[in-house]
Scaffold this active site. Structure first.
Site, PDB file in Angstrom:
ATOM      1  N   GLY A   1       0.829  -1.195   0.000  1.00  0.00           N
ATOM      2  CA  GLY A   1       0.000   0.000   0.000  1.00  0.00           C
ATOM      3  C   GLY A   1       0.863   1.245   0.000  1.00  0.00           C
ATOM      4  O   GLY A   1       1.975   1.244   0.541  1.00  0.00           O
ATOM      5  N   SER A   2       0.363   2.335  -0.593  1.00  0.00           N
ATOM      6  CA  SER A   2       1.069   3.609  -0.531  1.00  0.00           C
ATOM      7  C   SER A   2       0.828   4.257   0.828  1.00  0.00           C
ATOM      8  O   SER A   2       0.020   3.798   1.626  1.00  0.00           O
ATOM      9  CB  SER A   2       0.590   4.526  -1.660  1.00  0.00           C
ATOM     10  OG  SER A   2       1.002   4.019  -2.911  1.00  0.00           O
ATOM     11  N   GLY A   3       1.570   5.326   1.081  1.00  0.00           N
ATOM     12  CA  GLY A   3       1.446   6.017   2.359  1.00  0.00           C
ATOM     13  C   GLY A   3       2.625   5.759   3.284  1.00  0.00           C
ATOM     14  O   GLY A   3       2.665   6.282   4.394  1.00  0.00           O
ATOM     15  N   HIS A   4       3.591   4.954   2.799  1.00  0.00           N
ATOM     16  CA  HIS A   4       4.768   4.618   3.606  1.00  0.00           C
ATOM     17  C   HIS A   4       6.047   5.179   2.996  1.00  0.00           C
ATOM     18  O   HIS A   4       7.145   4.703   3.298  1.00  0.00           O
ATOM     19  CB  HIS A   4       4.901   3.098   3.737  1.00  0.00           C
ATOM     20  CG  HIS A   4       3.662   2.418   4.193  1.00  0.00           C
ATOM     21  ND1 HIS A   4       3.037   2.748   5.376  1.00  0.00           N
ATOM     22  CD2 HIS A   4       2.905   1.447   3.621  1.00  0.00           C
ATOM     23  CE1 HIS A   4       1.951   1.982   5.511  1.00  0.00           C
ATOM     24  NE2 HIS A   4       1.849   1.200   4.459  1.00  0.00           N
TER      25      HIS A   4
ATOM     26  N   LYS B   1       5.965  -7.580   2.688  1.00  0.00           N
ATOM     27  CA  LYS B   1       5.655  -7.275   4.092  1.00  0.00           C
ATOM     28  C   LYS B   1       4.467  -8.130   4.525  1.00  0.00           C
ATOM     29  O   LYS B   1       3.517  -8.346   3.758  1.00  0.00           O
ATOM     30  CB  LYS B   1       5.310  -5.785   4.255  1.00  0.00           C
ATOM     31  CG  LYS B   1       6.442  -4.852   3.856  1.00  0.00           C
ATOM     32  CD  LYS B   1       6.280  -3.437   4.407  1.00  0.00           C
ATOM     33  CE  LYS B   1       4.998  -2.731   4.018  1.00  0.00           C
ATOM     34  NZ  LYS B   1       4.806  -2.609   2.548  1.00  0.00           N
TER      35      LYS B   1
ATOM     36  N   ASP C   1      -1.154  -8.256   0.957  1.00  0.00           N
ATOM     37  CA  ASP C   1       0.126  -8.338   0.239  1.00  0.00           C
ATOM     38  C   ASP C   1       0.554  -9.791   0.047  1.00  0.00           C
ATOM     39  O   ASP C   1       1.016 -10.178  -1.027  1.00  0.00           O
ATOM     40  CB  ASP C   1       1.224  -7.597   1.020  1.00  0.00           C
ATOM     41  CG  ASP C   1       1.022  -6.081   1.022  1.00  0.00           C
ATOM     42  OD1 ASP C   1       0.292  -5.579   0.147  1.00  0.00           O
ATOM     43  OD2 ASP C   1       1.595  -5.413   1.898  1.00  0.00           O
TER      44      ASP C   1
ATOM     45  N   HIS D   1      -0.225   1.473   9.739  1.00  0.00           N
ATOM     46  CA  HIS D   1      -1.494   1.906   9.155  1.00  0.00           C
ATOM     47  C   HIS D   1      -2.402   2.477  10.230  1.00  0.00           C
ATOM     48  O   HIS D   1      -3.605   2.592  10.045  1.00  0.00           O
ATOM     49  CB  HIS D   1      -2.229   0.734   8.513  1.00  0.00           C
ATOM     50  CG  HIS D   1      -1.391  -0.068   7.594  1.00  0.00           C
ATOM     51  ND1 HIS D   1      -0.702  -1.181   7.996  1.00  0.00           N
ATOM     52  CD2 HIS D   1      -1.103   0.111   6.287  1.00  0.00           C
ATOM     53  CE1 HIS D   1      -0.037  -1.671   6.950  1.00  0.00           C
ATOM     54  NE2 HIS D   1      -0.251  -0.906   5.920  1.00  0.00           N
TER      55      HIS D   1
END
Lengths: 330, 330
Positions: B53-56, B104, B109, B218
């Site tokens: 996921g994006s945001g990291h 991860k 994922d 998250h």
């Protein structure tokens, strides 16, 4: 406001202890508040010294290392370091080739670096100074007479640092540092204020639906406050403000800089909009750096710095650099 | 919550457009959501592919380049990329030497990379996988069965990436990636929640005077909530939590990682405390990296990741790397 700190009084020395632990290649003294290249003085090399109030990390301590600064003097948060500290930094790094002070245009920094230059010259050092004054948002502000020094500091330190690393003499390093400073302009916008540890509350109020255009790096007032804008609208405003003052006839270096608390994913989205506006204005971009480099504690927002760069400046920009905050090889 | 964005729906492709603009050495496709080394496939080299996921950010797209990943697949914010995207990434970077997926440990994922491996194998690629599951805070959480994958991902991608760059075969790259993953543990603390663009409000409530110990990346629940602690107290808690699970008999690599909105000056202060605790526990530290590397949008807080590193892992850690988020020369 919660902070990851022990007590407000020890924020700066605590951070310096952390720098010392993480970067054994540097000589970091939390007591005398100096960050110095571990191999200083470097024989035959002009030394670059900068400094200023803390709270703008990685600027300046994070830019000490091969190809950039020889020493940095961190002051208290948003407070100039003292002349004695600057003079000690100069003495620690001077190899006999002279020292260039890189000074952001804030009244305290300017006065103190002037006094430090006199102190160092009394000790027999050759000292030159370059003033960074790139922020087009306002003329005169809380901390400044004239334009404030912000993102261009990174360009000056990187490019003059690369030239010094090559063994150029003081006059040449000073001249190129001045060229970079004069060829650079910045404009920033804040989505939130910052909070200093000592005060513990935001430096200014910014209502939920508004942003501040033309913010300084200490939460100084900007040009105007508006209802919240999109990333694209902010890019239009910021880039146009810069281009009103700088009309590049060569490709630019672009710094898309976060103020500290804005996530990288947002900075990259903003970078896309900055590039769009520059393409619309027919300004070619030679290099782009995106990240949190000249920050204002936990402020959310971003600034754009452009530097008109000839081939020589680009070559020096691309030269290797090895500092905690900016690193690359060939 | 104000964000430097256009509209929530375009945050990920906007950021990818910015990456494409800032990093011409990469092949970034905002439509198919791939970040690929510009020189891929690299002949004779095992390819490393990761994603999530994006945001990291800078994880994972910011770790694409020489000496680290060959491709990254960014999903929507906090949402796994899809198998087809991963399989396309693998096909784009495979030189015939095989592909290692760095995954991860989040349910989405894991499932999607499993399906992608099947898709890629159907096309004749050799695929290996390594699971990163370093977060000791909780077992099983909102997004995970078992331990969550966090900061150790950077260690796995850097070290296995360096080995792949040297031309090691897939079995060896996979084995070292697994060694790094198994030798790494993390623990994080949040001082504030994060806000996803789509939701526009914080992912959880955290009262003014409290922090969350053992937070995920998250905004998943942690181990416990406590009245606000000092940097030193948080370091004691985090390091001890890690050392309960990892008893190093060799020097460690230490990552002092910001969650996104914590200023660098605070991270360095926290680094000092992490080093203090490690010294008290007689754990020698070989290398330390401080900064925002595995983030959670605009969350304030920090995590500590330790990796027990033998000489070979240290050598690979020190090897040159040239990515947007992690760069150094020799």
């Amino acid at each position: 406001m919660k902070m990851l700190i022990n007590v407000p009084e020890s924020v700066v020395p605590d951070a310096l202890r952390g720098m010392a632990a993480a970067h054994p290649e540097l000589a970091v003294d939390p007591d005398s508040r100096l960050v110095v290249r571990g191999d200083a003085p470097v024989a035959g090399k002009v030394a670059l010294v900068s400094g200023g109030g803390s709270g703008h990390e990685p600027l300046h301590g994070g830019f000490v290392g091969r190809g950039m600064l020889d020493a940095a003097c961190p002051g208290e948060i948003f407070t100039s370091p003292v002349p004695d500290q600057m003079a000690r930094a100069a003495a620690a790094v001077d190899s006999g080739e002279g020292v260039l002070f890189v000074v952001k245009n804030y009244t305290g920094d300017v006065l103190n670096f002037d006094m430090a230059a006199e102190l160092a010259e009394d000790e027999g050092l050759r000292v030159a100074k370059v003033l960074v004054q790139d922020d087009v948002a306002v003329t005169d502000s809380t901390f400044t007479a004239g334009r404030r020094g912000t993102g261009a500091t990174l360009f000056v330190e990187k490019i003059a640092g690369a030239l010094a690393e090559e063994g150029a003499p003081l006059e040449r390093v000073e001249a190129v540092a001045r060229q970079v400073s004069e060829a650079s302009r910045s404009f920033g916008a804040a989505l939130s204020p910052c909070t200093t540890p000592a005060k513990g509350s935001p430096t200014f109020d910014l209502p939920a639906g508004e942003l501040e255009l033309g913010i300084g790096i200490h939460g100084e007032p900007g040009r105007e406050r508006r209802p919240m804008m999109t990333s694209g609208e902010i890019a239009d405003f910021a880039v146009d403000a810069v281009l009103e003052d700088l009309r590049p006839d060569a490709p630019v270096l672009a710094l898309v800089n976060g103020m500290g608390a804005t996530p990288l994913i947002e900075l990259y989205g903003f970078c896309a909009e900055v590039h769009r506006v520059l393409a619309e204005r027919r300004v070619p971009v030679a290099r782009t750096l995106v990240g949190n480099y000249v920050t204002s504690l936990d402020m959310a927002g971003a600034s754009v710095t452009l530097c008109q760069a000839d081939e020589e400046l680009l070559r020096l920009w691309d030269a290797p650099v090895a500092t905690p905050g900016l690193r690359w090889g060939l």
